[in-house]
Motif scaffolding. Structure first.
Motif, short mmCIF file in Angstrom:
data_model
loop_
_atom_site.label_atom_id
_atom_site.label_comp_id
_atom_site.label_asym_id
_atom_site.label_seq_id
_atom_site.Cartn_x
_atom_site.Cartn_y
_atom_site.Cartn_z
N ALA A 193 39.38 20.19 1.84
CA ALA A 193 39.80 21.37 1.09
C ALA A 193 40.85 21.01 0.04
CB ALA A 193 40.35 22.42 2.04
N ARG A 194 41.51 19.88 0.21
CA ARG A 194 42.53 19.46 -0.75
C ARG A 194 41.94 18.72 -1.94
NH1 ARG A 194 46.73 16.08 1.02
NH2 ARG A 194 47.50 16.48 -1.03
N MET A 195 40.65 18.52 -1.97
CA MET A 195 40.03 17.82 -3.09
C MET A 195 39.85 18.77 -4.27
SD MET A 195 37.08 15.47 -1.44
CE MET A 195 36.89 14.25 -2.70
N ALA A 196 39.98 18.22 -5.47
CA ALA A 196 39.67 19.00 -6.67
C ALA A 196 38.18 19.33 -6.64
CB ALA A 196 40.01 18.18 -7.91
N ILE A 229 43.82 13.56 -5.49
CA ILE A 229 45.21 13.58 -5.99
C ILE A 229 45.80 14.99 -6.01
CG2 ILE A 229 46.63 13.15 -8.05
CD1 ILE A 229 45.07 10.55 -8.41
N PRO A 230 45.23 16.07 -6.41
CA PRO A 230 43.88 16.37 -6.86
C PRO A 230 43.78 16.45 -8.38
CG PRO A 230 44.94 18.40 -6.19
CD PRO A 230 45.96 17.29 -6.06
N LEU A 231 42.84 15.71 -8.94
CA LEU A 231 42.51 15.78 -10.36
C LEU A 231 41.04 16.14 -10.49
CD1 LEU A 231 44.24 12.51 -11.62
CD2 LEU A 231 45.05 14.85 -11.99
N VAL A 232 40.73 17.11 -11.32
CA VAL A 232 39.33 17.44 -11.58
C VAL A 232 38.74 16.25 -12.33
CG1 VAL A 232 37.73 19.01 -12.73
CG2 VAL A 232 39.80 19.91 -11.63
N THR A 233 37.70 15.67 -11.77
CA THR A 233 37.15 14.42 -12.27
C THR A 233 35.68 14.59 -12.62
OG1 THR A 233 38.71 13.24 -10.84
CG2 THR A 233 36.87 11.96 -11.70
N ASN A 234 35.24 13.92 -13.67
CA ASN A 234 33.87 14.03 -14.14
C ASN A 234 33.41 12.68 -14.66
OD1 ASN A 234 31.45 15.21 -14.85
ND2 ASN A 234 32.23 16.19 -16.69
N THR A 254 47.20 18.63 -16.09
CA THR A 254 47.68 20.02 -16.14
C THR A 254 48.18 20.46 -17.51
OG1 THR A 254 49.84 19.30 -15.35
CG2 THR A 254 48.27 20.10 -13.69
N ASP A 255 48.43 19.52 -18.43
CA ASP A 255 48.91 19.90 -19.76
C ASP A 255 47.79 20.02 -20.78
OD1 ASP A 255 48.21 17.24 -20.15
OD2 ASP A 255 50.06 16.73 -21.22
N GLY A 256 46.53 19.93 -20.33
CA GLY A 256 45.39 20.03 -21.24
C GLY A 256 44.89 18.69 -21.74
N SER A 257 45.64 17.63 -21.49
CA SER A 257 45.16 16.30 -21.85
C SER A 257 44.27 15.79 -20.71
CB SER A 257 46.33 15.34 -22.10
OG SER A 257 47.07 15.13 -20.91
N TYR A 258 43.72 14.60 -20.87
CA TYR A 258 42.89 14.02 -19.82
C TYR A 258 42.98 12.51 -19.87
CZ TYR A 258 39.44 13.41 -23.60
OH TYR A 258 38.82 13.06 -24.77
N LEU A 259 42.58 11.89 -18.77
CA LEU A 259 42.50 10.43 -18.72
C LEU A 259 41.05 10.04 -18.96
CD1 LEU A 259 44.69 9.62 -15.59
CD2 LEU A 259 45.38 9.67 -17.99
N ARG A 318 55.02 12.23 -14.43
CA ARG A 318 54.97 13.19 -15.52
C ARG A 318 54.59 14.60 -15.09
NH1 ARG A 318 53.43 10.11 -20.86
NH2 ARG A 318 54.45 8.15 -20.39
N HIS A 319 54.40 14.78 -13.79
CA HIS A 319 54.04 16.10 -13.24
C HIS A 319 52.76 16.63 -13.89
CE1 HIS A 319 57.89 16.00 -11.25
NE2 HIS A 319 58.45 15.73 -12.40
N LEU A 320 51.73 15.80 -13.95
CA LEU A 320 50.48 16.17 -14.61
C LEU A 320 49.35 16.47 -13.64
CD1 LEU A 320 50.58 13.61 -17.56
CD2 LEU A 320 50.97 16.09 -17.67
N ALA A 321 49.63 16.47 -12.35
CA ALA A 321 48.61 16.81 -11.35
C ALA A 321 49.09 18.01 -10.57
CB ALA A 321 48.36 15.64 -10.40
N LEU A 322 48.15 18.72 -9.97
CA LEU A 322 48.52 19.84 -9.13
C LEU A 322 49.34 19.32 -7.96
CD1 LEU A 322 45.06 21.62 -9.00
CD2 LEU A 322 47.01 22.19 -10.45
N ARG A 323 50.33 20.09 -7.54
CA ARG A 323 51.16 19.67 -6.41
C ARG A 323 51.17 20.77 -5.38
NH1 ARG A 323 56.16 16.15 -7.74
NH2 ARG A 323 55.82 15.89 -5.55
#
Length: 196
Positions: A6-9, A39-44, A59-64, A128-133
Motif C-alpha cells: 500500500a506504500r508503493m506509488a 520511495i514512493p515516486l510515481v515511476t514510468n 513533487t515540484d513538477g520536475s522529474y528524473l 530536497r524534499h521531492l518525494a512524498l513523505r
C-alpha cells in the motif's frame, strides 16, 4: 519479511501499458522501478521517439530521467551504467545530473549496480524534499519510512543479515537487493523534516 504494498506509488495509467515493448521494458527494469515506487515516486517507462528511459515524478513538477549512455537498452545487462538527470519540461533551468555511473561518470565504479543508483536517488529526493513523505503516525511507531525499511534495533538487524546470508546462499538476487537496501544508508529518518 514483507513490505507493505500500500506504500508503493501507483502504477502509471496510459495507453502504452498494453504495449508489448512497454511491458518488456517494465519487466526488465522491475528491480529499479519497484525500488523507486516504494520511495514512493510515481515511476514510468518512456518509449517515445525511439528513446527508452525510466521517469519518476517529483513533487515540484520536475522529474528524473533515468537512462544509460544514450537510452536504456531493452536488455539491462547491455546497459553501460546509469545516467540520472533531473529535468522540468516547463522550466529549462532545472537541468542537473543526479547520478552517473556510465564510463566517464562520477560514479562510474558502480556501473550497472542498482543499489548505489537507488541510494543516490533516495538521498537526492530526501535532501530536497521531492518525494512524498509519510508521518510517523502513518508508518506506525517506526522512525524509518524508507522504501526498504531500515532495521530499528539489533534483533531486526540480525534478521535482515540472516535473510541476506540466506539469499546469497540460494542465489536469490531480488532478496539480496532488498536486504542490501535495508542494511545500507542513507535513511531519511536521520534527517530533520523541514516544514515549508
Amino acid at each position: 519479511m514483507s513490505i507493505d504494498p500500500a506504500r508503493m506509488a501507483p502504477m502509471p495509467v496510459h495507453r502504452d501499458t498494453d504495449d508489448p515493448l512497454w511491458r518488456k521494458l517494465w519487466s526488465a527494469y522491475e528491480p529499479v522501478i519497484t525500488a523507486l515506487r516504494r520511495i514512493p515516486l510515481v515511476t514510468n517507462v518512456e518509449t517515445s521517439g525511439g528513446m527508452f528511459g525510466i521517469t519518476t515524478e517529483l513533487t515540484d513538477g520536475s522529474y528524473l530521467w533515468i537512462s544509460s549512455v544514450e537510452e536504456l537498452p531493452i536488455d539491462p545487462s547491455e546497459a553501460k551504467g546509469f545516467h540520472v538527470k533531473r529535468v522540468h519540461d516547463d522550466t529549462p533551468t532545472i537541468d542537473e545530473i543526479v547520478y552517473d555511473s556510465t564510463l566517464d561518470g562520477e560514479q562510474s565504479e558502480h556501473g550497472n549496480n542498482v543499489v548505489p543508483l537507488v541510494q543516490a536517488i533516495v538521498a537526492f529526493v530526501t535532501e530536497r524534499h521531492l518525494a512524498l513523505r509519510l508521518t510517523a503516525e502513518e508508518t506506525g511507531k517506526r522512525r524509518c519510512a524508507c522504501v526498504m525499511a531500515h532495521p530499528q534495533d539489533d534483533d531486526e538487524r540480525a534478521r535482515v543479515r540472516a535473510a541476506l546470508d540466506n539469499a546469497l546462499a540460494t542465489g536469490d538476487a531480488h532478496a539480496v537487493f532488498v536486504a542490501c537496501m535495508q542494511l545500507l544508508p542513507p535513511c531519511p529518518a536521520r534527517y530533520e523534516v523541514v516544514a515549508r
